[in-house]
Design an enzyme around this catalytic site. Structure first.
Site, PDB file in Angstrom:
ATOM      1  N   GLU A 247       0.732  -8.003  -1.174  1.00  0.00           N
ATOM      2  CA  GLU A 247       0.824  -6.548  -1.325  1.00  0.00           C
ATOM      3  C   GLU A 247       2.292  -6.192  -1.136  1.00  0.00           C
ATOM      4  OE1 GLU A 247      -0.472  -2.272   0.601  1.00  0.00           O
ATOM      5  OE2 GLU A 247      -1.199  -4.114   1.527  1.00  0.00           O
ATOM      6  N   CYS A 281       4.375   1.944   1.510  1.00  0.00           N
ATOM      7  CA  CYS A 281       4.416   1.505   0.109  1.00  0.00           C
ATOM      8  C   CYS A 281       3.610   2.429  -0.795  1.00  0.00           C
ATOM      9  CB  CYS A 281       3.875   0.080  -0.013  1.00  0.00           C
ATOM     10  SG  CYS A 281       4.866  -1.152   0.841  1.00  0.00           S
TER      11      CYS A 281
END
Length: 479
Positions: A247, A281
């Site tokens: 990720e 993020c």
């Protein structure tokens, strides 16, 4: 918790200092002062962790999935009872507000509990047809690397899924936020996790990653962090064909259409963006607004940003605390100066606040040149850019222009526009008329340069399982 001023490693069921006698300072980002010290793992510590993880795997993989799940549920409840003190430690180390830290731990508890409740289901054999069966089996030892921005959630997500799958785990947690790893391991330890099944190490990230991924003992890598680092780890993992779940970075667009509720959209964007000082993020970073409402929306967004109260993370009146470290302040200064040099207008913020610690004002930039670094590099901080668009096709093209594809958002009431946006936005997750984090039961993954492999839900557990095909047998014959 183990002495918060002396954060140790956890290997083979016990806490220990680093083998080399070296430690690192733990800083409070609200003051810049030292909170304590964090142990640094030596090469011998890592060899011990690998050996104990291999031994623990044998026992844990042969533990019935129902028992693995029950242990995770116990750990979730133990952690839940400690949220107040754990959140206080996280807030002091990372800089997020106490309310944000408590909310993060609540999500971490949810992650552990979901994986516990579903451990038996995700490990159960299932049929393809009358004579073919799939048996899920643990992939092996997992090396998990977590960052400092949401350490409680990400520790729980990686540990919960891999432990539910029957794997043992070596967790390399962030040195900036060690308490999140320590509280998680202590909850598992108190719940009865066997020695060797989980290890916790801190130290020099390149050395730790090189040592762990060079070992054939490790069969899977789970990493959350920047795209450049993720690529380097993936190259290392390729040598031993270790499975990767990555990720990575994000640069999330928000598209606001003419029929949107502008006030609601502005407040929702501001609230979600400036949570954790924008160090997420999934946080929105590029706002695209229909030209006919551009000025009106920009005014509302600036107003919402200026209402964000920046202050000490333990002050209940604070909406946004400091950034995590001096490196992030330096990045905000660099990105803002570059954008302004190319013609951008600072609508609000754009500067470091004159106080101790690492505080940056909520910042909104308009008239940003397409070549500005802030449009290409993940900001990972409290900076938003705003630009108008003329057509839906132009908005989609601009939203998808980034190399990243973790999350995208849009605001509209039109069913036709909603369908087009859902199908056209290049992102692992698309949210309509709201901004929200990913829950424990939902698979989550990025596209393009935002990574690959799923975390969360059934797919998150499957990431740490081999699916063994058995021919000539019925599912009823396999337990």
């Amino acid at each position: 918790m183990s002495d918060s001023t002396n954060c140790k490693l956890f290997i083979d069921g016990g806490w220990r200092p680093g083998g080399g006698g070296v430690d690192l300072p733990l800083l409070n980002p609200a003051t810049g002062h030292e909170l304590g010290r964090v142990a640094v793992a030596s090469a011998s510590d890592l060899e011990d962790a690998l050996a104990s993880a291999q031994a623990g795997l044998l026992q844990w993989s042969n533990t019935p999935a129902e028992e693995r799940g029950a242990l995770l549920i116990r750990a979730a409840r133990i952690l839940s009872d400690k949220i107040e003190i754990a959140a206080a430690s996280l807030s002091a180390e990372q800089g997020k507000t106490l309310a944000e830290a408590k909310g993060e731990y609540a999500r971490a508890v949810e992650m552990l509990e979901w994986n516990g409740v579903n451990a038996a289901k995700t490990s159960a054999p299932f049929s393809i047809d009358e004579k073919r069966v799939i048996i899920p089996e643990p992939v092996g030892v997992v090396a998990a690397f977590t960052p400092w921005n949401y350490p409680a959630v990400l520790n729980a997500r990686k540990l919960g899924a891999s432990l539910a799958a029957g794997c043992s785990v070596i967790l390399k947690a962030a040195e900036e936020t060690p308490s999140a790893g320590i509280y998680m391991i202590e909850a598992l330890q108190e719940a009865g996790i066997p020695p060797g099944v989980v290890s916790l190490v801190f130290g020099h990230p390149p050395m730790i990653s090189e040592r762990l991924l060079a070992s054939p003992v490790v069969r899977a890598l789970s990493f959350t962090g920047s795209t450049p680092v993720g690529k380097q780890l993936a190259k290392m993992a390729a040598e031993n064909l270790q499975r990767c779940v990555l990720e990575l970075g994000g640069h999330s667009p928000v598209v606001v259409f003419e029929d949107a509720d502008l006030a609601k959209a502005a407040w929702a964007i501001s609230e979600y963006k400036f949570e954790c000082a924008g160090q997420s993020c999934n946080a929105p970073s590029r706002i695209l607004v229909a030209r006919s409402i551009y000025r009106e929306f920009l005014c509302k967004l600036v107003h919402a940003a200026e209402k964000i109260r920046v202050g000490a993370p333990d002050d209940p009146e604070t909406d946004m605390g400091p950034m995590a470290n001096a490196r992030r302040i330096e990045a905000m200064e660099r990105l803002t100066k570059d954008a302004v040099k190319r013609g951008a207008k600072v609508e609000t913020g754009g500067e470091r606040l004159d106080r101790p610690g690492f505080y940056w004002a909520p910042t909104i930039l308009s008239n940003v040149h397409p070549e500005s670094q802030v449009l290409h590099e993940e900001p990972f901080g409290p900076i938003l850019t705003v630009a108008p668009f003329d057509t839906i096709e132009g908005a989609i093209e601009e939203a998808n222009r980034s190399q990243y594809g973790l999350a995208s958002y849009f605001f509209t009431g039109s069913p036709a526009i909603q369908e087009k946006m859902i199908r056209s936005l290049a992102a692992g997750a698309v949210s309509m008329n709201h901004l929200k984090g990913v829950s424990a039961d939902a698979p989550n993954a990025g596209v393009k340069q935002s990574g690959y492999g799923y975390e969360g839900g059934l797919e998150g557990v499957r990431a740490f399982q081999n699916l063994k095909l058995v021919n000539g047998i019925k599912a009823a014959s396999v337990s």
